[in-house]
Write an enzyme that holds these catalytic residues in place. Structure first.
Site, PDB file in Angstrom:
ATOM      1  N   ASP A 166     -37.180 -18.551 -12.693  1.00  0.00           N
ATOM      2  CA  ASP A 166     -35.962 -18.730 -11.918  1.00  0.00           C
ATOM      3  C   ASP A 166     -36.248 -18.106 -10.543  1.00  0.00           C
ATOM      4  O   ASP A 166     -37.207 -17.343 -10.374  1.00  0.00           O
ATOM      5  CB  ASP A 166     -34.757 -18.074 -12.598  1.00  0.00           C
TER       6      ASP A 166
HETATM    7  C1  BGC Z   1     -30.375 -20.264 -10.451  1.00  0.00           C
HETATM    8  C2  BGC Z   1     -31.102 -21.508 -10.976  1.00  0.00           C
HETATM    9  C3  BGC Z   1     -31.394 -22.428  -9.832  1.00  0.00           C
HETATM   10  C4  BGC Z   1     -32.218 -21.681  -8.792  1.00  0.00           C
HETATM   11  C5  BGC Z   1     -32.612 -22.517  -7.605  1.00  0.00           C
HETATM   12  C6  BGC Z   1     -31.091 -19.637  -9.298  1.00  0.00           C
HETATM   13  O1  BGC Z   1     -30.303 -18.664  -8.714  1.00  0.00           O
HETATM   14  O2  BGC Z   1     -30.222 -19.345 -11.501  1.00  0.00           O
HETATM   15  O3  BGC Z   1     -30.333 -22.135 -11.956  1.00  0.00           O
HETATM   16  O4  BGC Z   1     -32.057 -23.565 -10.303  1.00  0.00           O
HETATM   17  O5  BGC Z   1     -31.450 -20.593  -8.328  1.00  0.00           O
HETATM   18  O6  BGC Z   1     -31.525 -22.763  -6.794  1.00  0.00           O
END
Ligand code: BGC
Length: 725
Positions: A269
């Site tokens: 993530d």
């Molecule tokens: C989120 C993800 C997301 C990523 C990219 C993160 O803060 O938890 O679900 O895909 O950001 O935007």
């Protein structure tokens, strides 16, 4: 350069690679030959890469890309959020919108709404839209679906996810992922694993027993990987048993890769990576979003240095690169990708269909609904959510919608000029609540019918990434407002726009009709109007229990230790008893149970047969029954099959959903429904034996219209005990 242009350039680069690979001039490199098996292509390309090129593929070089390697014809690789459509582009190095004019997209209803359709075909339509639009926008990997289970209704991201039941969520996720990937776009299922709250999400450590992990929190991921063949998995922010999920040896190497045979890539993530050694060795294949210069990412210079010093084996890097390359081949980056399409009528129709099938009729005394516009002179539409756009909310899941039909728009379009529709805000975040409510009450009193569009928003602190809700109450004095409106006009309908349960105790008894509409995407207002005015019968059912009060919910019972955690750790003390498993087993009356939803017509269940299967590999039992539409309208019903084991070796929840089927029937029409139950439908995870135990025993087969409305019951005897690893 815009994304499609970049694509064209890289098609040219691929052509160049045909001619310039050293020593192979004028010869077609094996990895560029579509006729070759993927593994051979991967190996061939890997063998041509330098150390720096390999390192470049295992970490980001902007917010959502990894770099092109023109020498080899490897194009820039784009990832994009998210689960409900293709997100707008942000700047390469910060989160501000790139300000493009070509990144408007179809906004589908949120994940929990999709789950409320209980219809894998709707999930397929949904995935098709995402796949097509991702292609059109030049995205290779779509960051979704989000499949974390609803452990607490307070989780700020529940709206993105697929509800509280592993079986329902699995069926929806599998269909969604298959559809996305059928367009040569990778689906990245997230967030693996136990990412069930936003409070302290970047540091909280989750502790739970192995059986709970296997039976509740892993099955959707397992189905995504093994059944749908998801090409990518995103690790979660939180820790699991003391180790960050993006660098978690047990979750990534042992379970996902070894046990489940996952051969795709694990990405972090954004900002979920914390250590070079752990990232190098514990199963992470692509580091994204770390908050430091790209060459200082944990899998960048420091990783290369460690490899060169022999601290990490080169095989660890090669394995990561292979996994990244596999996904590139799967998404056809060397072979010419289709162009895709965006913002088409068909995509908008899919958005409306899902929204329509998702809405849940919670109460309909009278019946109050559907409304007949020919019988109405006036409607008072009340509530800030009647006009508030919701698509561009929720943080990473937001969509720059091509357009968004609000509930008020939908109602106005549907009733036309013959009905006098008024609108009053009724409540707002700030300002004079009393005056607003007074205007709304006056409008309600003067109208034939009042429709209050209440609920939450996709902004903090409600259904939004990064924060959990504090309680289950409607904010900004809405409870008071609803009470006053229904007192002024007893013909009041409450429509809830939310990503999960809200408390309704202070007004539910007085209000004759309530609809849960969720965040229903760009066509939501049209879908709502079609439901309210009876063009279509509601056919959604709750994918999560609506409790009477927060105090009744499973994670609440364990105190701060269970949620949101104490001293950096939270303990899933409720174990298996998540959602209806909790309310059923503990005998707690919910407000509306899991699987519940009314219709404008009625269905009768009859003639249950539980047939022992001839082929024990496929179905050990087939549940067969008849479903008849006994009402006067066409409608859809979701029939659910729950299993209860008589004398399990280890205690089990009172009942567990193991099958369901959504059927649309005309008035008077009857259909025989057949739902197969494989051996796994009877099994539970036995931690001592390290596998799934299906015991010789009697099992009650409960066929219901909801988890608490069981219409037919039968018994099935499983003849043989088996253990599957
Ligand atoms: C989120 C993800 C997301 C990523 C990219 C993160 O803060 O938890 O679900 O895909 O950001 O935007």
């Amino acid at each position: 350069m815009n994304t499609p242009d970049r694509h064209r350039v890289f098609a040219g680069v691929v052509a160049l690679a045909l001619l310039t690979v050293p020593g192979k001039t004028q010869e077609r490199s094996l990895y560029l030959d579509v006729a070759q098996p993927v593994e051979a292509r991967v190996q061939d390309l890997l063998s041509r890469m330098t150390l720096d090129e390999k390192i470049a593929l295992v970490h980001g070089d902007s917010k959502f890309t990894t770099p092109a390697i023109p020498r080899l014809g490897i194009p820039l690789r784009w990832m994009s959020d998210g689960p409900h459509g293709v997100r707008e582009d942000v700047n390469a190095n910060n989160w501000f919108p790139a300000g493009r004019t070509d990144d408007f997209a179809t906004c589908l209803p949120v994940g929990i709404a999709l789950a409320a359709t209980w219809n894998p075909e709707a999930a397929q339509d949904y995935g098709d839209v995402i796949g097509e639009e991702a292609l059109n926008r030049g995205k290779n990997i779509m960051l979704g679906p989000g499949v974390n289970l609803m452990r607490t209704p307070l989780n700020g991201r529940n709206a993105e996810y697929l509800g509280e039941d592993p079986w329902l969520a699995s069926r929806m996720a599998v269909s969604y992922i298959r559809a996305v990937q059928s367009h040569s776009v990778a689906s990245c299922v997230k967030h693996f694993a136990a990412n069930n709250q936003e409070t302290r999400r970047n540091s909280i450590n989750v502790e739970m027993d192995e059986r709970t992990l296997r039976e509740i929190y892993l099955p959707v991921f397992k189905a995504a990987v093994q059944e749908a063949g998801a090409w990518a998995v995103m690790g979660a922010y939180n820790k699991f048993r003391g180790e960050f999920c993006c660098e978690n040896e047990y979750l990534l190497n042992r379970v996902l890769k070894q046990e489940w045979g996952f051969s795709g890539l694990v990405m972090s993530d954004w900002g979920g990576t914390h250590d070079t050694r752990e990232a190098a060795l514990n199963g992470l294949d692509l580091e994204m979003g770390t908050n430091r210069p790209y060459n200082k990412f944990y899998l960048a210079d420091a990783f290369r240095d460690g490899l060169q010093k022999g601290e990490f084996p080169m095989a660890a890097l090669d394995d990561k690169v292979r996994r990244n390359l596999r996904v590139m081949f799967a998404t056809r980056v060397f072979d010419g990708r289709p162009e895709g399409s965006i913002n088409t009528k068909a995509h908008q129709a899919a958005a409306r269909r899902v929204a329509e099938e998702a809405m849940v009729l919670l109460k309909n005394d009278g019946p109050t609904l559907p409304l007949d516009p020919a019988q109405l002179n006036s409607i008072a539409v009340i509530g800030d959510n009647a006009t508030r756009p919701q698509a561009y909310g929720g943080d990473s899941a937001r969509i720059k919608a091509f357009y968004e039909v609000s509930p008020l728009d939908g109602i106005l379009r549907r009733v036309g000029a013959s009905v006098n529709v008024t609108f009053s805000e009724g409540y707002a975040k700030d300002g004079d609540a009393g005056a607003r409510a007074a205007r709304a009450v006056q409008a309600a009193r003067a109208a034939d019918v009042a429709i209050v569009i209440a609920g939450l928003t996709r902004q903090r602190p409600f259904d939004c990434e990064g924060v959990d809700r504090k309680d289950l109450r409607l904010p900004y004095g809405q409870d008071d407002l609803i009470r006053q409106v229904v007192q002024a006009n007893p013909r009041t309908i409450v429509v809830l726009v939310s990503g999960g349960p809200v408390e309704m105790d202070s007004w539910l008894a007085q209000v004759p009709a309530v609809v849960e509409a969720w965040y229903s995407g760009m066509e939501g207002g049209n879908a709502l109007a079609r439901i309210l005015f009876g063009d279509v019968s509601p056919s959604g059912k709750l994918p999560c229990t609506f409790p009477k009060r927060l105090e009744d919910t499973p994670a609440f019972a364990g105190g701060a230790r269970a949620y949101p955690g104490e001293n950096g750790t939270e303990h899933y003390d409720e174990g298996l008893l998540v959602g209806y498993r909790w309310y059923d087993t503990k005998n707690i009356e919910p407000l509306f149970p899991f699987g519940y939803g009314l219709s404008y017509t009625a269905f009768q269940y009859s003639d249950l047969k539980v047939i022992a299967g001839a082929d024990p590999q496929a179905a050990v039992a087939t549940v067969e029954f008849k479903l008849t539409n006994t009402g006067a309208r066409e409608g859809g019903e979701i029939a659910q099959v729950y299993v209860h084991q008589g004398k399990p070796g280890l205690s089990r929840p009172n009942k567990e959903l193991k099958g369901f089927c959504k059927v649309f029937l005309k008035p008077g029409e009857q259909q025989t429904i057949s739902i197969p139950l494989p051996r796994s439908a009877f099994a539970y995870y036995d931690p001592a034996k390290g596998g799934w135990l299906a015991e010789q025993d009697d099992f009650q087969i409960l066929v219901g219209a909801s988890s608490r409305d069981i219409r037919l019951q039968g018994v099935f005897r499983l003849q043989q005990t088996t253990l599957e690893k």
